[in-house]
Design a protein around this motif. Structure first.
Motif, mmCIF file in Angstrom:
data_model
loop_
_atom_site.group_PDB
_atom_site.id
_atom_site.type_symbol
_atom_site.label_atom_id
_atom_site.label_comp_id
_atom_site.label_asym_id
_atom_site.label_seq_id
_atom_site.Cartn_x
_atom_site.Cartn_y
_atom_site.Cartn_z
ATOM 1 N N THR A 6 0.839 -1.193 0.000
ATOM 2 C CA THR A 6 0.000 0.000 0.000
ATOM 3 C C THR A 6 0.874 1.243 0.000
ATOM 4 O O THR A 6 2.067 1.184 0.300
ATOM 5 C CB THR A 6 -0.913 0.016 1.232
ATOM 6 N N LYS A 7 0.268 2.381 -0.353
ATOM 7 C CA LYS A 7 0.992 3.646 -0.361
ATOM 8 C C LYS A 7 1.523 3.969 1.031
ATOM 9 O O LYS A 7 2.645 4.449 1.182
ATOM 10 C CB LYS A 7 0.082 4.783 -0.830
ATOM 11 N N ALA A 8 0.757 3.690 2.064
ATOM 12 C CA ALA A 8 1.170 3.979 3.441
ATOM 13 C C ALA A 8 2.382 3.110 3.818
ATOM 14 O O ALA A 8 3.349 3.584 4.429
ATOM 15 C CB ALA A 8 0.015 3.746 4.397
ATOM 16 N N ARG A 9 2.310 1.836 3.437
ATOM 17 C CA ARG A 9 3.423 0.922 3.727
ATOM 18 C C ARG A 9 4.666 1.364 2.979
ATOM 19 O O ARG A 9 5.780 1.352 3.517
ATOM 20 C CB ARG A 9 3.015 -0.500 3.330
ATOM 21 N N LEU A 10 4.536 1.753 1.694
ATOM 22 C CA LEU A 10 5.653 2.218 0.888
ATOM 23 C C LEU A 10 6.257 3.485 1.489
ATOM 24 O O LEU A 10 7.474 3.631 1.569
ATOM 25 C CB LEU A 10 5.185 2.480 -0.554
ATOM 26 N N ALA A 11 5.445 4.395 1.971
ATOM 27 C CA ALA A 11 5.921 5.632 2.594
ATOM 28 C C ALA A 11 6.711 5.317 3.866
ATOM 29 O O ALA A 11 7.753 5.915 4.137
ATOM 30 C CB ALA A 11 4.746 6.560 2.892
#
Length: 153
Positions: A6-11
């Motif tokens: 997810t974008k949050a995990r990638l961030a």
């Protein structure tokens, strides 16, 4: 195997990677500083050791030269100049001792030979030491005044 990020995990992963890089840079800077200090200290101690060895060698040469000069003199007699019962200086002859005392205001002509040790009240006196080959030492020509045990005398 496919993993969905997810974008949050990638961030979070990007932020953790940046933090890890910053920490690695900090650790490397500290390691460089410690290493630099260590190598400077080693270099300084090595230089001090070299200087100390050179000084030791120079002093060894001076000591050897002085020992050779002393042996070449073959002194058979030395004279201790005494001022008010305290050692003042050592000389090769009575004449040299009296000349030294004269530079300090003494009158060498007023001195008389003495068979007793100089007293604290004597302004200037000489004690002759004669080399004794049997003992390989200088012996005093004046017999010391020693207290008698038990108060007799």
């Amino acid at each position: 195997m496919i993993r969905i990020v997810t974008k949050a995990r990638l961030a979070r992963l990007v932020a953790e990677a940046k933090q890890a890089r910053r920490r690695a840079v900090e650790v490397q800077e500290k390691a460089d500083a410690v290493s630099s200090t260590y190598f400077r200290t080693v270099a300084e101690l090595t230089a001090r050791t070299v200087r100390a060895e050179e000084a030791r060698a120079a002093y060894a040469d001076v000591v050897a030269m002085l020992q050779a000069e002393l042996e070449a003199l073959e002194l058979r007699e030395v004279v201790l100049l005494v001022r008010y019962g305290q050692p003042h200086s050592i000389h090769r002859s009575v004449h040299a001792a009296k000349a030294c005392a004269a530079t300090h205001g003494a009158d060498p002509a007023s001195w008389r030979p003495s068979s007793r040790p100089p007293a604290a009240s004597d302004p200037w006196a000489t004690i002759t030491f004669i080399f004794d080959a049997a003992t390989d030492a200088f012996l005093c020509s004046v017999a010391p005044v020693l207290p008698v045990a038990g108060g007799a005398g």
